[in-house]
Design a protein around this motif. Sequence first.
Motif, PDB file in Angstrom:
ATOM      1  N   GLY A  54      49.058  41.938  45.233  1.00 15.22           N
ATOM      2  CA  GLY A  54      49.471  41.838  43.847  1.00 15.22           C
ATOM      3  C   GLY A  54      48.636  40.889  43.013  1.00 15.22           C
ATOM      4  O   GLY A  54      48.798  40.837  41.792  1.00 15.22           O
ATOM      5  N   LYS A  55      47.731  40.138  43.635  1.00 16.57           N
ATOM      6  CA  LYS A  55      46.886  39.207  42.894  1.00 16.57           C
ATOM      7  C   LYS A  55      45.535  39.844  42.560  1.00 16.57           C
ATOM      8  O   LYS A  55      45.022  40.683  43.299  1.00 16.57           O
ATOM      9  CB  LYS A  55      46.645  37.931  43.708  1.00 16.57           C
ATOM     10  CG  LYS A  55      47.840  37.002  43.806  1.00 16.57           C
ATOM     11  CD  LYS A  55      47.431  35.691  44.463  1.00 16.57           C
ATOM     12  CE  LYS A  55      48.582  34.697  44.478  1.00 16.57           C
ATOM     13  NZ  LYS A  55      48.168  33.396  45.067  1.00 16.57           N
ATOM     14  N   TRP A  56      44.975  39.403  41.448  1.00 14.29           N
ATOM     15  CA  TRP A  56      43.611  39.803  41.119  1.00 14.29           C
ATOM     16  C   TRP A  56      42.636  39.054  42.029  1.00 14.29           C
ATOM     17  O   TRP A  56      42.890  37.918  42.418  1.00 14.29           O
ATOM     18  CB  TRP A  56      43.289  39.513  39.670  1.00 14.29           C
ATOM     19  CG  TRP A  56      43.999  40.423  38.715  1.00 14.29           C
ATOM     20  CD1 TRP A  56      45.119  40.127  37.986  1.00 14.29           C
ATOM     21  CD2 TRP A  56      43.670  41.779  38.409  1.00 14.29           C
ATOM     22  NE1 TRP A  56      45.499  41.209  37.236  1.00 14.29           N
ATOM     23  CE2 TRP A  56      44.620  42.238  37.476  1.00 14.29           C
ATOM     24  CE3 TRP A  56      42.646  42.635  38.815  1.00 14.29           C
ATOM     25  CZ2 TRP A  56      44.590  43.529  36.953  1.00 14.29           C
ATOM     26  CZ3 TRP A  56      42.614  43.930  38.305  1.00 14.29           C
ATOM     27  CH2 TRP A  56      43.578  44.366  37.383  1.00 14.29           C
ATOM     28  N   ALA A  57      41.549  39.717  42.365  1.00  8.66           N
ATOM     29  CA  ALA A  57      40.606  39.148  43.331  1.00  8.66           C
ATOM     30  C   ALA A  57      39.210  39.709  43.087  1.00  8.66           C
ATOM     31  O   ALA A  57      39.027  40.692  42.366  1.00  8.66           O
ATOM     32  CB  ALA A  57      41.047  39.476  44.762  1.00  8.66           C
ATOM     33  N   ILE A  58      38.243  39.072  43.701  1.00 11.79           N
ATOM     34  CA  ILE A  58      36.878  39.586  43.733  1.00 11.79           C
ATOM     35  C   ILE A  58      36.821  40.668  44.814  1.00 11.79           C
ATOM     36  O   ILE A  58      37.411  40.501  45.883  1.00 11.79           O
ATOM     37  CB  ILE A  58      35.903  38.444  44.070  1.00 11.79           C
ATOM     38  CG1 ILE A  58      35.942  37.370  42.982  1.00 11.79           C
ATOM     39  CG2 ILE A  58      34.487  38.960  44.259  1.00 11.79           C
ATOM     40  CD1 ILE A  58      35.316  36.066  43.404  1.00 11.79           C
ATOM     41  N   PRO A  59      36.126  41.777  44.588  1.00 13.12           N
ATOM     42  CA  PRO A  59      35.991  42.770  45.658  1.00 13.12           C
ATOM     43  C   PRO A  59      35.352  42.149  46.899  1.00 13.12           C
ATOM     44  O   PRO A  59      34.526  41.241  46.800  1.00 13.12           O
ATOM     45  CB  PRO A  59      35.068  43.832  45.038  1.00 13.12           C
ATOM     46  CG  PRO A  59      35.185  43.647  43.570  1.00 13.12           C
ATOM     47  CD  PRO A  59      35.434  42.182  43.356  1.00 13.12           C
ATOM     48  N   GLY A  60      35.735  42.660  48.053  1.00 12.37           N
ATOM     49  CA  GLY A  60      35.139  42.157  49.293  1.00 12.37           C
ATOM     50  C   GLY A  60      35.950  42.558  50.496  1.00 12.37           C
ATOM     51  O   GLY A  60      36.980  43.230  50.393  1.00 12.37           O
TER      52      GLY A  60
END
Length: 231
Positions: A54-60
């Motif tokens: 549910g959190k925004w994140a950097i792709p990876g």
Amino acid sequence: MEENQNNYQASKYRTPDGYTSDIVITTIKAGKLQVLLIKRAAENAEGKANIEGGKWAIPGGFVEEQETAHDAAIRELEEETGLTDIPLTAFGTFDTPGRDPRGWMISQAFYAVAREEAIAAYQAADDAAEAELFPIEEALELPLAFDHIAILKQAYQAISDLFSLTTAIRDFLPDTFTAEQLYEGLSACTKPGVLPDKIAFIENVAFLPFIEAHDDHCHFVQDAEAGSIFY
């Protein structure tokens, strides 16, 4: 040498629980540096609650045994956003204890500053529930997953250095451009306070070593010898 190898016992040493690649994808849009973030799905592929779901994140994601971190970054970027053929630059290793609740995780981070059309087809896939571009200042105010705020801050500094010390901005300008266009482009990609004020910049643009000015328009000089775009 062979004796030393025979005496080595991997079980005697604590090893990391995982090795990951994280990818900061940015572009210049609406006069701002914008970063592509994904929203982590609530559940993983096995139907279990996703860590930091549910959190925004950097792709990876995790580096597989037969891959380099760069290989994994290319694969994960395609799997989570659908993007391919984006040149990536490594800029930092992140290994602060406790950075990931799943255990001892070490991450190699990469960044790219791509033209808007190169990433226009992005879409959420794999374990990404959403994908969206955010102005970088806004992204830095979000409660990002893991230590992605720290990664994003370091990427922003690396990008700011790139555009203030090289002619990277030329890829985002037409062949001929105004001093104001140059200033606005550099301003979008550098941290506040890096550039002089707009009026002073425009008044002195003809003195920049990589720029040749004619009347109201400028172009880059291919063979200028200088340490940076400014001197």
